[in-house]
Motif scaffolding. Structure first.
Motif, PDB file in Angstrom:
ATOM      1  N   ILE A 138       1.216  -3.404   5.098  1.00 15.21           N
ATOM      2  CA  ILE A 138       0.446  -2.486   4.268  1.00 15.21           C
ATOM      3  C   ILE A 138       0.710  -1.048   4.716  1.00 15.21           C
ATOM      4  N   GLU A 142      -2.735   2.410   1.456  1.00 14.49           N
ATOM      5  CA  GLU A 142      -3.408   1.181   1.031  1.00 14.49           C
ATOM      6  C   GLU A 142      -4.604   0.889   1.943  1.00 14.49           C
ATOM      7  N   CYS A 236      -5.166  -6.154  -1.245  1.00 17.20           N
ATOM      8  CA  CYS A 236      -3.921  -5.366  -1.321  1.00 17.20           C
ATOM      9  C   CYS A 236      -2.814  -6.106  -2.064  1.00 17.20           C
TER      10      CYS A 236
END
Length: 253
Positions: A138, A142, A236
């Motif tokens: 990630i 994010e 996510c």
């Protein structure tokens, strides 16, 4: 002497009475309608200060992780530099020459020559291995967009370290699936059959792991923290779940 002790006792009692009066005054202030708005603002400021301290703590943890990573990188670079300097000082004056292989007598049989050529080509050309899909790390943006109630006290680095461990399980599993069956021993073959049994029509062509795979190939604990991070990865869009047959399959998106 007795008079001095009596004066000390009186002074001590008077101090206690003064403290009690101050406490009573403060308690009465708390019931004053005119000051309730002030107390509410103080409470609000204390809440904001607490949130700021929590963010500061996370940032300190992240900076400590970065510092440790940079220190390890520096030690690795220093080691490589020392090796390069050592090689530079010990270059041999004469490098060995390449010895050409001896020539083979020509083969007058064209069919036999074709068999030899195709055999050599098959040995020299390795089979193209399938690329195993992994979970993408990630980004900081994010992470910032993940709701605070999901993150709890987890840091950006902790989540990406978790992803790296999950990728170990994915890579180890699909390396076994891609092995030739003839090269498998009994324990590997048992794992292979379990992997195939875990598949469903909904996971066909997808890369996924189950809890048994995670326990087999990583040191991750399947606990409350584990499920909190999985919830973040679903948020996510790194993972999705396919349930069935008493199993939860974590599919890589």
């Amino acid at each position: 002497m007795a008079g001095t002790e009596l004066e000390d006792v009186c002074a001590h009692i008077n101090d206690k009475i003064s403290h009690v009066k101050k406490i009573l005054q403060l308690r009465n202030l708390g019931h004053d309608p005119a000051l309730k708005n002030v107390f509410w603002k103080i409470k609000h400021e204390m809440t904001l200060l607490n949130d700021l301290l929590n963010k500061l703590e996370l940032e300190v943890q992240y900076q400590e992780h970065v510092r440790n990573s940079l220190r390890e990188l520096q030690e690795s670079l220093n080691g490589n530099y020392r090796e390069i300097q050592n090689l530079k000082k010990n270059i041999p004056p004469h490098l060995p020459k390449v010895i050409q292989s001896c020539g083979v007598e020509p083969n007058n049989n064209p069919e036999e020559q074709l068999k030899i050529t195709s055999s050599e080509h098959s040995k020299k050309t390795p089979k193209k291995q399938k690329t195993i899909k992994e979970i993408l790390l990630i980004t900081s943006d994010e992470f910032d967009n993940v709701p605070a109630y999901m993150k709890s006290r987890l840091t950006y680095c902790q989540i990406n370290d978790f992803i790296k461990e999950m990728n170990k399980a994915v890579t180890s599993k699909y390396k076994i699936i891609n092995l030739p069956k003839k090269s498998m021993n009994s324990s590997i073959r048992n794992l292979y059959h379990r992997f195939i049994e875990d598949e469903t029509k909904d996971t066909k062509g997808q890369y996924f792991v189950v809890e048994a795979d995670i326990k087999e190939f990583t040191n991750l604990k399947v606990d409350k923290r584990f499920h909190v991070i999985l919830n973040i990865l679903r948020h996510c869009r790194r993972l999705s779940e396919v349930r069935g047959g008493g199993l939860v399959r974590y599919v890589i998106n």
